[in-house]
Design a protein around this motif. Structure first.
Motif, mmCIF file in Angstrom:
data_model
loop_
_atom_site.group_PDB
_atom_site.id
_atom_site.type_symbol
_atom_site.label_atom_id
_atom_site.label_comp_id
_atom_site.label_asym_id
_atom_site.label_seq_id
_atom_site.Cartn_x
_atom_site.Cartn_y
_atom_site.Cartn_z
ATOM 1 N N GLU A 105 0.834 -1.207 0.000
ATOM 2 C CA GLU A 105 0.000 0.000 0.000
ATOM 3 C C GLU A 105 0.866 1.253 0.000
ATOM 4 O OE1 GLU A 105 -3.155 0.256 2.897
ATOM 5 O OE2 GLU A 105 -3.534 -1.895 2.705
ATOM 6 N N ASN A 165 1.713 9.567 -5.009
ATOM 7 C CA ASN A 165 0.834 10.611 -4.497
ATOM 8 C C ASN A 165 1.523 11.501 -3.479
ATOM 9 O OD1 ASN A 165 -1.214 9.514 -6.046
ATOM 10 N ND2 ASN A 165 -2.066 8.318 -4.354
ATOM 11 N N GLU A 215 2.271 1.823 -3.427
ATOM 12 C CA GLU A 215 1.246 2.343 -4.343
ATOM 13 C C GLU A 215 0.987 3.827 -4.137
ATOM 14 O OE1 GLU A 215 -2.249 -0.071 -3.898
ATOM 15 O OE2 GLU A 215 -1.226 -1.878 -4.593
ATOM 16 N N ASN A 216 1.134 4.300 -2.898
ATOM 17 C CA ASN A 216 0.837 5.707 -2.580
ATOM 18 C C ASN A 216 2.053 6.632 -2.662
ATOM 19 O OD1 ASN A 216 -2.018 5.643 -2.004
ATOM 20 N ND2 ASN A 216 -1.469 4.361 -0.257
#
Length: 141
Positions: free
Chosen positions: A131, A138, A134-135
Motif C-alpha cells: 500500500e 501521491n 502504491e501511494n
C-alpha cells in the motif's frame, strides 16, 4: 535525523529513558505534545520552532485550523533529560497515549513518536509495504 525503534519501560513516576542514540539529535530539552494516531510527538527545540512557525500561518478564521493549533499546543510541554537519561511524561500525556508500563520510541525523521507498546505493535502489523509503494507517487516520492 531521528530514526530507529526502541523499547523501554516507564517507571512508577512516569519517567521514560531516552535512548542514547537519540539524545544528541533531540537535545537535553525538547517539546512533548499530543501526536496523531494515538501516540505522542517529541520535537527538538529547533524543530518545534519550525513547527510553531507553520502553526502561526494558519488562518484564525478557519475552524479546522484553530482546532489543529489547539490540539498540538494545549498539551505541549518542555521536557528535560536527567542525568540517568530519563524524562518525565506528564500524566495528562500518559493518559492520551495510554502509556502505563511498556513504551516504544520511534524516530521518524524530524520528530520522535512515543507509543503504547501494544498499540504500536498493532499499528506496525497493519503497515503494508504494498500500500505504501502504491501511494508513494501521491506523496511525491
Amino acid at each position: 535525523m531521528l530514526m530507529g525503534e526502541y523499547e523501554h519501560s516507564l517507571d512508577a513516576k512516569g519517567r521514560l529513558i531516552m535512548p542514547a542514540k537519540l539524545r544528541q539529535d533531540i537535545g537535553e530539552k525538547f517539546i512533548l505534545t499530543k501526536g496523531l494516531d494515538g501516540c505522542l510527538f517529541a520535537f527538538s527545540q529547533t524543530e518545534w520552532l519550525n513547527f510553531e512557525e507553520k502553526l502561526k500561518t494558519l488562518p484564525l478564521s478557519d475552524k479546522n485550523a484553530r482546532s489543529f493549533v489547539r490540539f498540538f499546543l494545549a498539551g505541549a510541554t518542555e521536557c528535560e533529560i536527567d542525568k540517568q537519561g530519563r524524562f518525565l511524561i506528564p500524566s495528562n500525556l500518559r493518559v492520551v497515549a495510554k502509556l502505563e508500563k511498556e513504551a516504544i520510541i520511534i524516530g521518524v525523521g524530524t520528530r520522535l513518536e512515543i507509543w503504547n507498546k501494544e498499540i504500536w505493535e498493532q499499528c506496525d502489523e497493519n503497515i503494508s509495504a504494498e500500500e505504501i509503494a502504491e501511494n508513494m507517487a501521491n506523496l511525491g516520492i
